[in-house]
Design an enzyme around this catalytic site. Structure first.
Site, PDB file in Angstrom:
ATOM      1  N   ALA A  77       3.053  -1.916  -8.248  1.00  0.00           N
ATOM      2  CA  ALA A  77       4.010  -2.904  -7.656  1.00  0.00           C
ATOM      3  C   ALA A  77       5.221  -2.408  -7.588  1.00  0.00           C
ATOM      4  O   ALA A  77       6.025  -2.612  -8.569  1.00  0.00           O
ATOM      5  CB  ALA A  77       3.777  -4.225  -8.412  1.00  0.00           C
ATOM      6  N   VAL A  78       5.601  -1.329  -6.679  1.00  0.00           N
ATOM      7  CA  VAL A  78       6.742  -0.870  -6.841  1.00  0.00           C
ATOM      8  C   VAL A  78       7.912  -1.366  -5.728  1.00  0.00           C
ATOM      9  O   VAL A  78       7.389  -1.755  -4.871  1.00  0.00           O
ATOM     10  CB  VAL A  78       6.525   0.798  -6.391  1.00  0.00           C
ATOM     11  CG1 VAL A  78       7.775   1.712  -6.274  1.00  0.00           C
ATOM     12  CG2 VAL A  78       5.546   1.394  -7.522  1.00  0.00           C
ATOM     13  N   ARG A  80      10.127  -3.637  -3.634  1.00  0.00           N
ATOM     14  CA  ARG A  80       9.994  -5.098  -3.116  1.00  0.00           C
ATOM     15  C   ARG A  80       8.620  -5.516  -3.126  1.00  0.00           C
ATOM     16  O   ARG A  80       8.358  -6.779  -3.222  1.00  0.00           O
ATOM     17  CB  ARG A  80      10.376  -4.944  -1.736  1.00  0.00           C
ATOM     18  CG  ARG A  80      11.953  -4.985  -1.562  1.00  0.00           C
ATOM     19  CD  ARG A  80      12.322  -4.851  -0.270  1.00  0.00           C
ATOM     20  NE  ARG A  80      13.729  -4.154  -0.040  1.00  0.00           N
ATOM     21  CZ  ARG A  80      14.348  -3.817   1.165  1.00  0.00           C
ATOM     22  NH1 ARG A  80      13.492  -4.247   2.173  1.00  0.00           N
ATOM     23  NH2 ARG A  80      15.263  -3.184   1.084  1.00  0.00           N
ATOM     24  N   VAL A 168      -1.789  -4.258  -4.308  1.00  0.00           N
ATOM     25  CA  VAL A 168      -1.162  -5.433  -4.860  1.00  0.00           C
ATOM     26  C   VAL A 168      -1.289  -6.471  -3.730  1.00  0.00           C
ATOM     27  O   VAL A 168      -1.114  -7.637  -3.924  1.00  0.00           O
ATOM     28  CB  VAL A 168       0.206  -5.048  -5.474  1.00  0.00           C
ATOM     29  CG1 VAL A 168       1.070  -4.824  -4.352  1.00  0.00           C
ATOM     30  CG2 VAL A 168       0.560  -6.099  -6.432  1.00  0.00           C
ATOM     31  N   THR A 201     -11.144   5.891  11.870  1.00  0.00           N
ATOM     32  CA  THR A 201      -9.855   6.707  11.990  1.00  0.00           C
ATOM     33  C   THR A 201      -9.834   7.837  10.768  1.00  0.00           C
ATOM     34  O   THR A 201      -8.806   7.831  10.032  1.00  0.00           O
ATOM     35  CB  THR A 201      -8.671   5.822  11.750  1.00  0.00           C
ATOM     36  OG1 THR A 201      -8.727   4.718  10.695  1.00  0.00           O
ATOM     37  CG2 THR A 201      -8.447   4.855  13.051  1.00  0.00           C
ATOM     38  N   GLU A 257      -5.927   7.053   1.924  1.00  0.00           N
ATOM     39  CA  GLU A 257      -7.104   6.763   2.148  1.00  0.00           C
ATOM     40  C   GLU A 257      -8.031   7.660   3.235  1.00  0.00           C
ATOM     41  O   GLU A 257      -9.036   7.745   2.926  1.00  0.00           O
ATOM     42  CB  GLU A 257      -6.707   5.545   3.412  1.00  0.00           C
ATOM     43  CG  GLU A 257      -8.015   4.625   3.770  1.00  0.00           C
ATOM     44  CD  GLU A 257      -7.844   3.516   4.324  1.00  0.00           C
ATOM     45  OE1 GLU A 257      -7.879   2.372   3.435  1.00  0.00           O
ATOM     46  OE2 GLU A 257      -7.738   3.088   5.688  1.00  0.00           O
ATOM     47  N   TYR A 301       6.473  -6.721   7.181  1.00  0.00           N
ATOM     48  CA  TYR A 301       6.825  -5.206   7.131  1.00  0.00           C
ATOM     49  C   TYR A 301       8.561  -5.243   7.390  1.00  0.00           C
ATOM     50  O   TYR A 301       8.967  -4.248   6.757  1.00  0.00           O
ATOM     51  CB  TYR A 301       6.302  -4.485   8.127  1.00  0.00           C
ATOM     52  CG  TYR A 301       4.529  -4.201   8.299  1.00  0.00           C
ATOM     53  CD1 TYR A 301       4.299  -3.079   7.518  1.00  0.00           C
ATOM     54  CD2 TYR A 301       3.864  -4.787   8.888  1.00  0.00           C
ATOM     55  CE1 TYR A 301       2.969  -2.654   7.151  1.00  0.00           C
ATOM     56  CE2 TYR A 301       2.471  -4.451   8.454  1.00  0.00           C
ATOM     57  CZ  TYR A 301       2.082  -3.466   7.810  1.00  0.00           C
ATOM     58  OH  TYR A 301       0.751  -3.119   7.805  1.00  0.00           O
TER      59      TYR A 301
END
Ligand code: 5GW
Ligand code: MN
Length: 307
Positions: A77-78, A80, A168, A201, A257, A301
């Site tokens: 949890a970096v 914001r 998170v 993808t 990913e 976003y």
């Protein structure tokens, strides 16, 4: 005979751990693979795909209590993301994640003093680890692999049998229990599990270490786990790939990913979680989703990704 091949030790685990591993594999043998006719419930290499209905939760809980299984959870949890998501993630995990087993949360943040105080159930603990805030979000995401490897080496390996690594920005809404434990566990991405392989993808740049022409499934990096030995190998391999790409001035399409997908192509997971274990409620076709155990939190976003 299902799982015959996976009974052979694949690496040099000490004998007691090998025995424990065999016992939990035996447990997966009791799955009712035919209970769900609408979805694929095992892979070509005979790893189970955990859909609601194929497993007996109580059987898993009993067995893992007996085996004294314990679970470490890592979450980042970096910036914001701390204010936006951490409290919901942790309070919901207290209601649904591996209830009955010892659980330790490892929270990585650049803002340790802002980590919310959460009342934890007995046998559950939380440790905050300070990390620096990389300026590029791609780096925040990718550097998780390095930190995960380091915390496994320095702490987790001495106290916990399993490690699960989570994004998170999600909320637990249903049981996410011991049936999810396995030697090496991957998650089917909610947006891809019904699509044909040519729509996956994967990274398609031959210059990247994450490059792959084809694969088995498209896995979501928001959840992965397994025995600490295996998660450490995965994190090390992904981090190495990421760093090699940096030296070659390339970056994989979907960052960590893409490397995770490459790893699970080369090293098949022993268990796969259905998208019930990480569902996006915006997806219209919910026909296969009997229960949502973990759901994507809404994304903002505009406020989260601007400097
Ligand atoms: C911020 C902007 C863009 C992308 C990632 C971040 C970010 C991610 C951040 O500022 N702080 C942070 O802690 N993260 C961690 O990386 C969170 O645990 C987050 O869940 C994880 C992956 O980033 P996500 O969730 O934005 O990626 P997607 O693939 O779910 O969109
Ligand atoms: Mn996410």
């Amino acid at each position: 005979m299902r799982h015959q091949t996976s009974l052979k030790p694949t690496n040099n685990l000490p004998v007691t751990r090998e025995v424990q591993l065999r016992q939990s594999i035996t447990l997966d043998d009791k799955l009712k693979f035919g209970a769900r006719q609408d979805v694929q419930t095992f892979t070509s290499w005979e790893a189970p795909i955990m859909w609601e209905g194929v497993f007996d939760p109580l059987l898993y809980d009993q067995k893992h209590l007996q085996l004294q299984s314990s679970v470490a959870l890592t979450v980042f949890a970096v910036g914001r993301y701390l204010d936006a998501y951490l409290k919901t993630f942790l309070t919901s995990a207290e209601k649904h994640f591996m209830l009955g087993l010892p659980v330790a949360y490892y929270v990585f943040t650049d803002l340790p003093e802002k980590v919310p105080h959460i009342e934890l159930a007995p046998q559950r603990s939380l440790k905050v680890i300070q990390v620096k805030k990389y300026s590029r979000w791609q780096d925040i995401s990718m550097m998780r692999m390095k930190m995960i490897s380091e915390v496994i080496e320095s702490e987790i390996r001495h106290h916990f049998k399993y490690v699960f690594c989570f994004d998170v920005d999600q909320e637990f809404q249903g049981r996410f229990g011991s049936e999810a434990l396995g030697a090496s566990v991957a998650l089917l991405h909610a947006h891809f599990y019904k699509l044909p392989k040519d729509r996956f993808t994967y990274d398609r740049n031959p210059k990247s270490k994450a490059f792959m022409e084809t694969g088995d499934f498209y896995y979501h990096a928001a959840v992965f786990g397994g025995l600490w030995e295996n998660v450490k190998k995965l994190a090390d391999a992904c981090y190495l790939g990421i760093m090699e790409d940096k030296l070659n001035d390339v970056e994989a399409l979907w960052h960590d990913e893409s490397h995770l997908n490459k790893y699970f192509w080369l090293h098949k997971p022993s268990k796969i979680l259905s998208p019930e274990y990480c569902w996006d409620k915006r997806i219209a076709d919910k026909s296969a989703i009997v229960i949502t155990r973990l759901v994507w939190a809404p994304k903002h976003y505009d406020t989260l990704r601007t400097p």
